[in-house]
Design an enzyme around this catalytic site. Sequence first.
Site, PDB file in Angstrom:
ATOM      1  CD1 TRP A   1      -1.840  -2.329   1.836  1.00 45.42           C
ATOM      2  CD2 TRP A   1      -2.920  -1.410   0.106  1.00 45.42           C
ATOM      3  NE1 TRP A   1      -2.786  -3.213   1.405  1.00 45.42           N
ATOM      4  CE2 TRP A   1      -3.467  -2.681   0.360  1.00 45.42           C
ATOM      5  CE3 TRP A   1      -3.429  -0.652  -0.936  1.00 45.42           C
ATOM      6  CZ2 TRP A   1      -4.502  -3.211  -0.405  1.00 45.42           C
ATOM      7  CZ3 TRP A   1      -4.463  -1.173  -1.700  1.00 45.42           C
ATOM      8  CH2 TRP A   1      -4.991  -2.434  -1.437  1.00 45.42           C
TER       9      TRP A   1
ATOM     10  CG  ASP B   1      -2.690   4.059   4.457  1.00 42.66           C
ATOM     11  OD1 ASP B   1      -3.699   3.899   5.157  1.00 42.66           O
ATOM     12  OD2 ASP B   1      -2.475   3.404   3.418  1.00 42.66           O
TER      13      ASP B   1
ATOM     14  CE  LYS C   1      -7.851  -3.843   5.358  1.00 45.29           C
ATOM     15  NZ  LYS C   1      -8.096  -2.846   4.303  1.00 45.29           N
TER      16      LYS C   1
HETATM   17  C1  LIG Z   1      -2.857   0.141   4.627  1.00 55.12           C
HETATM   18  C2  LIG Z   1      -3.848   0.225   3.515  1.00 55.12           C
HETATM   19  N1  LIG Z   1      -3.869   1.341   2.749  1.00 55.12           N
HETATM   20  C3  LIG Z   1      -4.742   1.468   1.734  1.00 55.12           C
HETATM   21  C4  LIG Z   1      -5.631   0.468   1.416  1.00 55.12           C
HETATM   22  C5  LIG Z   1      -6.585   0.675   0.271  1.00 55.12           C
HETATM   23  O1  LIG Z   1      -7.814   0.992   0.805  1.00 55.12           O
HETATM   24  P1  LIG Z   1      -9.127   1.216  -0.102  1.00 55.12           P
HETATM   25  O2  LIG Z   1      -9.564  -0.131  -0.542  1.00 55.12           O
HETATM   26  O3  LIG Z   1     -10.075   1.877   0.866  1.00 55.12           O
HETATM   27  O4  LIG Z   1      -8.770   2.105  -1.223  1.00 55.12           O
HETATM   28  C6  LIG Z   1      -5.658  -0.694   2.176  1.00 55.12           C
HETATM   29  C7  LIG Z   1      -6.605  -1.764   1.871  1.00 55.12           C
HETATM   30  O5  LIG Z   1      -6.511  -2.884   2.323  1.00 55.12           O
HETATM   31  C8  LIG Z   1      -4.739  -0.811   3.256  1.00 55.12           C
HETATM   32  O6  LIG Z   1      -4.724  -1.911   4.018  1.00 55.12           O
END
Ligand SMILES: Cc1ncc(COP(=O)(O)O)c(C=O)c1O
Length: 262
Positions: A72, A139, A163
Amino acid sequence: MNNIGLSILEISHRSKDFEPVLQNTKALVKELLGVPDNYSILFLQGGASTQFAMVPMNLLHKKAAYVDSGVWANKALKEAKLFGEVNVIASSKDKNYNYVPKNYTIPTDCDYLHITSNNTIYGTQMKNFPDSPIPVVCDMSSDIFSRPVDVSKFDLIYAGAQKNMGPAGVTLVIIKNDILKEVQRVVPTMLKYATHIEGDSMYNTPPVYSIYVCMATLEWLKSIGGVPAIEENKSGESGFVLWRSDTNPLFTAPARRKTDRI
Ligand SMILES: Cc1ncc(COP(=O)(O)O)c(C=O)c1O
């Protein structure tokens, strides 16, 4: 809802019955995370993935520093490269992201530092946050509300709700009010943080149901003792599950079996 014979999906988001839902959810985020007064709490759409772009669009003037600690984080820095220079100051990609990079120097000539507090998929978590001479963007999608954090150490925190807070469809953004400066590029109205700060997350129709379920989850979190109570029960012994448990190291398998709600 409120004995009016209509559900939250049937009423206007500008009605007197929805307005308290948004304000209560905001107040719960503020209380449970100890968000200082000089921050705005926003409920946006587009997931954390949209934040990968919104952050550089609004904050990257010349150069930004990124810690590449997982898939991510890597997606976030790739997105930032669309908008300016990216300095990857540390990476654990060499070992398939099986550790969190440490002991890196944060350059003072960057507009911000981007970190990922918990690397979903790899299960690695940043235990201590860096003391940074530049604004810190984090994030926290997969560990928000799982442990106390000092929000004042961050300038922008974002997290997809799905989550730890509620269903997919809403993304929490906590932003320090004074970090936004005029940027040279054209930014679409919906992708400007200023739009949503001014509109109090109501510039356009907010995802009312997702926000409503976040409110219910956070009310429950408050009722069990808030973030410290969740942190104490991280072992999973008590079977606490905030929301989705498949990707969060907080929620161990026994806990999932006992109380998983989906
Ligand atoms: C740490 C992290 N950042 C970003 C995301 C992406 O999130 P989204 O599906 O809301 O775009 C995730 C998804 O699992 C994640 O775990």
